[in-house]
Design a protein around this motif. Sequence first.
Motif, PDB file in Angstrom:
ATOM      1  N   PRO A 804       0.825  -1.217   0.000  1.00 51.30           N
ATOM      2  CA  PRO A 804       0.000   0.000   0.000  1.00 51.30           C
ATOM      3  C   PRO A 804       0.860   1.269   0.000  1.00 51.30           C
ATOM      4  CG  PRO A 804      -0.022  -1.039   2.165  1.00 51.30           C
ATOM      5  CD  PRO A 804       0.688  -1.990   1.248  1.00 51.30           C
ATOM      6  N   GLN A 805       0.272   2.337  -0.512  1.00 48.28           N
ATOM      7  CA  GLN A 805       0.967   3.627  -0.617  1.00 48.28           C
ATOM      8  C   GLN A 805       0.325   4.647   0.324  1.00 48.28           C
ATOM      9  OE1 GLN A 805       3.388   3.867  -3.428  1.00 48.28           O
ATOM     10  NE2 GLN A 805       2.984   1.672  -3.118  1.00 48.28           N
ATOM     11  N   GLY A 806       0.985   5.793   0.434  1.00 51.37           N
ATOM     12  CA  GLY A 806       0.390   6.915   1.174  1.00 51.37           C
ATOM     13  C   GLY A 806       0.510   6.756   2.671  1.00 51.37           C
ATOM     14  N   SER A 807      -0.203   7.627   3.368  1.00 49.96           N
ATOM     15  CA  SER A 807      -0.138   7.601   4.823  1.00 49.96           C
ATOM     16  C   SER A 807      -1.535   7.816   5.375  1.00 49.96           C
ATOM     17  CB  SER A 807       0.818   8.679   5.314  1.00 49.96           C
ATOM     18  OG  SER A 807       0.415   9.919   4.806  1.00 49.96           O
ATOM     19  N   GLN A 809      -5.068   8.620   6.418  1.00 52.22           N
ATOM     20  CA  GLN A 809      -6.083   9.444   5.770  1.00 52.22           C
ATOM     21  C   GLN A 809      -5.826   9.619   4.279  1.00 52.22           C
ATOM     22  OE1 GLN A 809      -6.258  12.853   8.586  1.00 52.22           O
ATOM     23  NE2 GLN A 809      -8.335  12.165   9.007  1.00 52.22           N
ATOM     24  N   ASN A 810      -4.818   8.915   3.782  1.00 52.25           N
ATOM     25  CA  ASN A 810      -4.525   9.002   2.354  1.00 52.25           C
ATOM     26  C   ASN A 810      -3.865   7.707   1.870  1.00 52.25           C
ATOM     27  OD1 ASN A 810      -4.140  10.112  -0.212  1.00 52.25           O
ATOM     28  ND2 ASN A 810      -2.108  10.916   0.332  1.00 52.25           N
ATOM     29  N   PHE A 811      -4.355   6.577   2.366  1.00 47.85           N
ATOM     30  CA  PHE A 811      -3.789   5.313   1.912  1.00 47.85           C
ATOM     31  C   PHE A 811      -4.384   4.932   0.561  1.00 47.85           C
ATOM     32  CE2 PHE A 811      -3.235   4.227   6.596  1.00 47.85           C
ATOM     33  CZ  PHE A 811      -1.858   4.174   6.558  1.00 47.85           C
ATOM     34  N   SER A 812      -3.607   4.233  -0.233  1.00 43.76           N
ATOM     35  CA  SER A 812      -4.160   3.649  -1.455  1.00 43.76           C
ATOM     36  C   SER A 812      -3.462   2.310  -1.705  1.00 43.76           C
ATOM     37  CB  SER A 812      -3.959   4.590  -2.645  1.00 43.76           C
ATOM     38  OG  SER A 812      -2.579   4.839  -2.812  1.00 43.76           O
ATOM     39  N   ARG A 813      -4.128   1.434  -2.447  1.00 40.61           N
ATOM     40  CA  ARG A 813      -3.552   0.126  -2.744  1.00 40.61           C
ATOM     41  C   ARG A 813      -2.378   0.246  -3.682  1.00 40.61           C
ATOM     42  NH1 ARG A 813      -8.589  -3.870  -4.107  1.00 40.61           N
ATOM     43  NH2 ARG A 813      -9.661  -3.570  -2.122  1.00 40.61           N
TER      44      ARG A 813
END
Length: 871
Positions: A804-807, A809-813
């Motif tokens: 997964p990417q981001g952190s 409140q802003n995660f994405s697969r």
Amino acid sequence: MGIKFRWVLLGLIAQSLIVAGEFFKPFNVSYDGRAMIIDGKRRMLISGGIHYPRATPEMWPDLISKSKEGGVDVIETYAFWNGHEPVRGQYNFEGRYDIVKFVKEVGSAGLYLFLRIGPYACAEWNFGGFPVWLRDIPGIEFRTDNKPFKEEMQRFVKMIVDLMREESLFSWQGGPIIMLQIENEYGNVESSFGSKGKEYMRWAAKMAVGLGAGVPWVMCKQVDAPEYIIDTCNAYYCDGYKPNSKRKPKVWTENWDGWYTSWGARLPHRPAEDIAFAVARFFQREGSFLNYYMFFGGTNFARTAGGPNYITSYDYDAPIDEYGLLRQPKWGHLKDLHAAIKLCEPALIAVRSPQYIKLGPKQEAHVYRDNGSKCAAFLANIDEHSSATVKFRNQAYTLPPWSVSILPDCRNTAFNTAKIGAQTSIKTVGFDAASYLNDPAHLRLMAPYEVSYISESWKFVKEPIGVWSDSNFTYQGILEHLNVTKDQTDYLWYTTRIYISDEDISFWAENQVSPALTIDSMRDLVYIFVNGQFTGSAKGKWIKVVQPVHLIQGYNDIMLLSQTVGLQNYGAFLEKDGAGFRGQIKLTGCKDGDLNITELVWTYQVGLKGEFLKIYATDDNESTEWTEFPPDAAATRFSWYKTYFDAPGGLDPVSLDLRSMGKGQVWVNGHHIGRYWTLKSPKEGCKTCDYRGTYDSDKCVTNCGEPTQSWYHIPRSWLKPSDNLLVLFEETEKNPFEISVNSYFTETICAEVSENHYPPLRAWSHPKASNGTISLNNMAPEMHLQCDAGSTITSINFASYGTPQGSCQNFSRGNCHSPNSLSVVSQACMGRQSCSISVSNTVFGGDPCHRVVKTLSVEMRCSPTSSISAH
Ligand SMILES: *[C@@H]1O[C@H](CO)[C@@H](O)[C@H](O)[C@H]1NC(C)=O
Ligand SMILES: *[C@@H]1O[C@H](CO)[C@@H](O)[C@H](O)[C@H]1NC(C)=O
Ligand SMILES: *[C@@H]1O[C@H](CO)[C@@H](O)[C@H](O)[C@H]1NC(C)=O
Ligand SMILES: *[C@@H]1O[C@H](CO)[C@@H](O)[C@H](O)[C@H]1NC(C)=O
Ligand SMILES: *[C@@H]1O[C@H](CO)[C@@H](O)[C@H](O)[C@H]1NC(C)=O
Ligand SMILES: *[C@@H]1O[C@H](CO)[C@@H](O)[C@H](O)[C@H]1NC(C)=O
Ligand SMILES: *[C@@H]1O[C@H](CO)[C@@H](O)[C@H](O)[C@H]1NC(C)=O
Ligand SMILES: *[C@@H]1O[C@H](CO)[C@@H](O)[C@H](O)[C@H]1NC(C)=O
């Protein structure tokens, strides 16, 4: 060996021993060059600062237990002289100032106490903790070889030591107190007092030790402390500190894990990775006792904030926030760190000094190894840019930049300061009921968290401009502010009358200039009124004021409202600082030059009429004529407002939103919450924070361009379910209609743990782990998630095991994602207050992508467990 302390047991004390409950089996405290020695055993101790008057007694047990859960062994506090002796000889040990109760709470929790009597506290506390009456003692000079000061200081220090002994609170009495402090950072100012400084320091040390407390004393930032007192370090980093004798342990009395702030300034944050780095480095390099300043900062209630201009919140970015909620990931990361240090303790206390191994240009190891099986190692990479792979005992270790790995068995990494496994918590003030109800996951719940807009029914009363009572007096010349107010109030009116001739008026008209009222030097705030009209204001610390004024022919009334916003709490010669005006007050730009108005007859009025009438008190004073303040009314400067409100439902902490207001003070049910001010911080200076490299308080700031403080803590114990009286004194032309009272709670929790994170710390206590029967390296790491008490996990916003990417409140697969991610996480966590998930292929039903390091990232929402509502 350790220094032994002698004491005298009085019959009286023996008696009270029977009355007071013992918290511990009585034990002695001493020290040697390696560590504090508790009951004959060296200890590595973690201490956390909590200042008792910065919270309510109702909050203390929870704060202490959250500190203990975070791995703290000791609670540290100052003693606050001006809180305990507001009037000379009249004592206050009640409520928030019930220091005995506080110490007993610490003992009941099984924690030790480090009491810093001072009595100079600094602490961003009003006047550094000194009672303002101390200034009025003839011939007094603070913190130097001065007889009147020493007499007063000794009287207070002795009173506190005697009180603690009478209550059987010292370790040898079975109480929690293991260490005391005399003076405070005196080394910073000692040279200002010449040879009298050193003499005073020696006197203070001798006086303290002579009081028979029977536990060690420290002096912080005092490199010349005498042999029988431990000199200690206060700083962001203390790993390089060396006490002034080999017979003293290395003690860190203030590890600044955040910072305080002023009205109009940004909010400082110290990254968890950097604090952990500083702490690990300290224990790596023979440190033995560490105190976090603060573990809980709290609130400067009433007028206790120091100055110049410190805000009401004393949150300090501490691991427990102002409201008593965990600040995550800071609290959790430090908890893991403390557990790792504790795993090393047997080795750390067994060895006087570690073996040093240079591992690379900026990499080093310290190894604590005794003759037997005990061995602990710290591997540091102090390179602030790059990670490094080092070889230690034939094994390779990769160390992120600016980090320390802790190896409690000299082999397996239990913790690395730069790798956060702890959850992140995002808190919310108030509640957006609409979005809550639109979220299908919540439909089955009621909405106990509503923004509680206060009723529109407000009453008001105007505060008079200028003199308002018979208590006014006149004096020819300008009196020093504190000499007049004695700090009973922030406010002091100076009023005078000047005569303006026809010639001056025509001179100004012909030259198209206007005269100016000029004050040579002023602090902290002044409002200027001419003929009853507000003309201008100025704020600052000993600044010059030049205020153009409009005057009429004949007599003109000049009224100056001088205000203090927290008395000076730091520096030498505090007693001489004073407040208000210095130098001369003039009318400049007149036809015949400057008109010197300093020596005119001035009329003085101390305080506000509303303060005098205590119109914020719950028992209504009939002498105050409150009138309705209808929604279409125009607000006027210097008004008192009042209304009643219902407490938000549930048990969460409560916050008052004052973003819509200007400046003033606020009371709830007669309790003085404190000063408020919506002064905004500069727009620039907030940038992404990089934990790497040396920290200072300007490095990681937030809240640019916003009011420094918008929300004010109302302790739950000060509230009733309904009809709570809210009273404000507002100094500007703001109306109160947008004020709201809200719950404050953790709404969103996130975590990110990868499969190569270190194994759970509890694995180390497995009996087979200590001798290598089971390999810690093969144990899967764990993710832990927790909502506030009374809340449960009600939805999974995001879950992905893969890349997964981001952190938060802003995660994405990412490209790699286990299809079981959501169901595994859901199964483990939904409906629970806390949950743990093992981060491994096994748990997620197989490897979603080979030869790639997998990470589990989750984001969840916490909601109240039951639909409790007070409405
Ligand atoms: C503490 O030390 C004193 C003096 O050395 C000794 O008399 C006393 O028994 C000790 N107390 C404990 C609990 O060890
Ligand atoms: C370790 O062993 C050496 C030699 O056998 C001995 O001199 C030393 O005192 C021992 N150290 C400790 C800490 O036991
Ligand atoms: C100021 O004090 C004087 C003398 O005590 C009194 O006569 C006068 O009324 C006072 N002024 C006001 C506005 O109360
Ligand atoms: C304040 O009052 C004291 C006497 O109580 C006096 O010695 C001192 O000079 C005064 N300070 C100022 C700045 O006027
Ligand atoms: C103004 O008056 C004060 C007090 O009398 C005096 O010290 C000062 O010198 C005067 N200033 C000027 C500019 O005349
Ligand atoms: C009420 O007013 C009187 C003066 O009129 C004052 O002495 C008293 O302190 C006020 N407040 C309360 C709460 O009684
Ligand atoms: C390690 O400790 C466990 C439990 O104490 C024991 O059963 C085992 O035999 C030990 N193994 C070794 C290699 O000493
Ligand atoms: C959200 O994360 C993506 C990468 O996944 C990043 O490009 C973007 O800038 C992030 N947005 C915010 C607001 O942080």
